[in-house]
Design a protein around this motif. Structure first.
Motif, PDB file in Angstrom:
ATOM      1  N   GLY A 128       0.774 -40.368   8.485  1.00 29.69           N
ATOM      2  CA  GLY A 128       0.222 -41.348   9.415  1.00 29.69           C
ATOM      3  C   GLY A 128      -1.263 -41.191   9.653  1.00 29.69           C
ATOM      4  N   MET A 129      -1.729 -41.789  10.734  1.00 30.55           N
ATOM      5  CA  MET A 129      -3.150 -41.754  11.075  1.00 30.55           C
ATOM      6  C   MET A 129      -3.571 -40.334  11.462  1.00 30.55           C
ATOM      7  SD  MET A 129      -4.497 -44.828  10.813  1.00 30.55           S
ATOM      8  CE  MET A 129      -5.823 -45.066  11.984  1.00 30.55           C
ATOM      9  N   PRO A 130      -4.787 -39.933  11.094  1.00 26.76           N
ATOM     10  CA  PRO A 130      -5.264 -38.596  11.480  1.00 26.76           C
ATOM     11  C   PRO A 130      -5.527 -38.515  12.975  1.00 26.76           C
ATOM     12  CG  PRO A 130      -7.032 -39.854  10.484  1.00 26.76           C
ATOM     13  CD  PRO A 130      -5.795 -40.693  10.338  1.00 26.76           C
ATOM     14  N   SER A 131      -5.335 -37.312  13.537  1.00 28.01           N
ATOM     15  CA  SER A 131      -5.502 -37.172  14.981  1.00 28.01           C
ATOM     16  C   SER A 131      -6.810 -36.500  15.371  1.00 28.01           C
ATOM     17  CB  SER A 131      -4.334 -36.371  15.572  1.00 28.01           C
ATOM     18  OG  SER A 131      -4.279 -35.069  14.990  1.00 28.01           O
ATOM     19  N   ASP A 132      -7.331 -35.625  14.501  1.00 26.16           N
ATOM     20  CA  ASP A 132      -8.528 -34.887  14.860  1.00 26.16           C
ATOM     21  C   ASP A 132      -9.369 -34.617  13.616  1.00 26.16           C
ATOM     22  OD1 ASP A 132      -7.133 -32.875  13.514  1.00 26.16           O
ATOM     23  OD2 ASP A 132      -6.629 -31.767  15.334  1.00 26.16           O
ATOM     24  N   ASP A 134      -9.730 -31.816  11.889  1.00 25.44           N
ATOM     25  CA  ASP A 134      -9.022 -31.040  10.871  1.00 25.44           C
ATOM     26  C   ASP A 134      -8.124 -31.924  10.013  1.00 25.44           C
ATOM     27  OD1 ASP A 134     -10.231 -28.717  11.693  1.00 25.44           O
ATOM     28  OD2 ASP A 134      -8.553 -28.064  12.954  1.00 25.44           O
ATOM     29  N   ASP A 135      -7.426 -32.865  10.637  1.00 26.91           N
ATOM     30  CA  ASP A 135      -6.591 -33.807   9.886  1.00 26.91           C
ATOM     31  C   ASP A 135      -7.426 -34.603   8.897  1.00 26.91           C
ATOM     32  OD1 ASP A 135      -4.047 -33.318  10.720  1.00 26.91           O
ATOM     33  OD2 ASP A 135      -3.909 -35.015  12.094  1.00 26.91           O
ATOM     34  N   ARG A 136      -8.553 -35.093   9.352  1.00 29.44           N
ATOM     35  CA  ARG A 136      -9.409 -35.913   8.507  1.00 29.44           C
ATOM     36  C   ARG A 136      -9.965 -35.105   7.334  1.00 29.44           C
ATOM     37  NH1 ARG A 136      -9.357 -38.283  13.426  1.00 29.44           N
ATOM     38  NH2 ARG A 136      -9.615 -40.566  13.426  1.00 29.44           N
ATOM     39  N   ILE A 137     -10.376 -33.897   7.600  1.00 29.02           N
ATOM     40  CA  ILE A 137     -10.920 -33.042   6.548  1.00 29.02           C
ATOM     41  C   ILE A 137      -9.843 -32.713   5.516  1.00 29.02           C
ATOM     42  CG2 ILE A 137     -11.904 -30.769   6.065  1.00 29.02           C
ATOM     43  CD1 ILE A 137     -13.120 -31.000   8.992  1.00 29.02           C
ATOM     44  N   ARG A 138      -8.651 -32.390   5.992  1.00 23.53           N
ATOM     45  CA  ARG A 138      -7.539 -32.043   5.090  1.00 23.53           C
ATOM     46  C   ARG A 138      -7.191 -33.213   4.175  1.00 23.53           C
ATOM     47  NH1 ARG A 138      -2.487 -33.506   5.481  1.00 23.53           N
ATOM     48  NH2 ARG A 138      -2.706 -34.125   7.677  1.00 23.53           N
ATOM     49  N   VAL A 139      -7.005 -34.386   4.751  1.00 21.63           N
ATOM     50  CA  VAL A 139      -6.597 -35.538   3.944  1.00 21.63           C
ATOM     51  C   VAL A 139      -7.736 -36.000   3.031  1.00 21.63           C
ATOM     52  CG1 VAL A 139      -5.750 -37.909   4.004  1.00 21.63           C
ATOM     53  CG2 VAL A 139      -4.933 -36.252   5.694  1.00 21.63           C
TER      54      VAL A 139
END
Length: 265
Positions: A128-132, A134-139
């Motif tokens: 789903g949508m990134p939350s923070d 770290d999520d954005r960097i990982r994806v």
């Protein structure tokens, strides 16, 4: 700063009837105005016209390219519609967009290869949508690694960290800034873009927030934005910020803009 002009989108009240009625004069005027204001790409999106999207997008691509020299950013959730637009496009387009969702990735990648297109890569996966940050960097990292492994050059990737409204999460602006900086540092040569106006959704005096956020994001590594190039103030801030960040050798672009009365204080 690479500006992707956002105005030819049927979600805008004045654009949808113009596309439905095939009003070439209206669309071409809007395209030329964006190019003259400094857009490096013109986004074309008719996603609200679900039943006729493919035909409308093909018409948009052909109609806009008749009068501008800059390439287009071809925008649709449908791979079939994207293919129709890409087939009509002359030169190297940007596809908007691919994600790390397995089905979407596998549908869009062959189009990038077939048409030698650049791509907006949204930092979203099957969770789903990134939350923070770290999520954005990982994806984003996975997307960049997968795309380059599959033969897409870094210079053809425009990572979009997915800006969400600060009105619903007071830390969202900082999450995205941190993600931009990390991605830009980790992958030298990749582009980072965004739908800038999403940051201010639902708040008063949106232009002020958009303008301030553009400057902040550019200082972290943002080098592209999908935005309104007819907003003289934000375009002036983009030019000035590029100069102050060392991206304008001898201040050439800044001086040229000043001489042509394009800078607004």
């Amino acid at each position: 700063m690479i500006i992707i002009g956002e105005l030819i989108n049927t979600s805008r009240d004045e654009v949808e009837p113009a596309v439905k009625e095939r009003d070439a004069d209206f669309i071409q005027k809007l395209a030329k105005e964006q190019e003259e204001a400094g857009a490096a790409f013109i986004d074309v999106n008719c996603g609200t016209l679900i039943r006729e999207e493919a035909e409308a997008l093909e018409w948009l691509v052909e109609t806009v390219q008749e009068v501008v020299d800059v390439p287009l950013c071809i925008d649709s959730p449908s791979p079939e519609v994207l293919k129709r637009g890409l087939a009509a496009h002359e030169g190297k387009a940007i596809v908007n967009s691919i994600t790390a969702e397995e089905e979407r990735y596998n549908e869009i990648l062959p189009l990038l290869k077939e048409y030698d297109a650049a791509v907006v890569a949204l930092a979203m996966d099957d969770s789903g949508m990134p939350s923070d940050a770290d999520d954005r960097i990982r994806v984003a990292s996975k997307l960049i690694d997968d795309l380059t492994a599959d033969g897409i050059s870094l210079e053809d990737i425009y990572v979009d960290p997915i800006i969400q409204p600060i009105g619903t999460d007071g830390e969202m602006g900082l999450h995205i800034l941190n993600a931009i900086e990390e991605i830009a540092t980790k992958y030298e040569g990749v582009h980072i873009t965004c739908g800038l106006s999403n940051i201010s959704h639902g708040l008063p005096e949106r232009q002020l927030l958009n303008q301030a956020y553009l400057v902040l994001a550019m200082s972290r590594g943002l080098d592209s934005a999908i935005m309104d190039p007819l907003d003289d103030k934000i375009m002036s801030l983009a030019i000035a910020s590029d100069t102050l960040l060392g991206n304008d050798q001898y201040c050439t672009n800044y001086i040229k803009a000043a001489k042509s009365d394009r800078l607004v204080i």
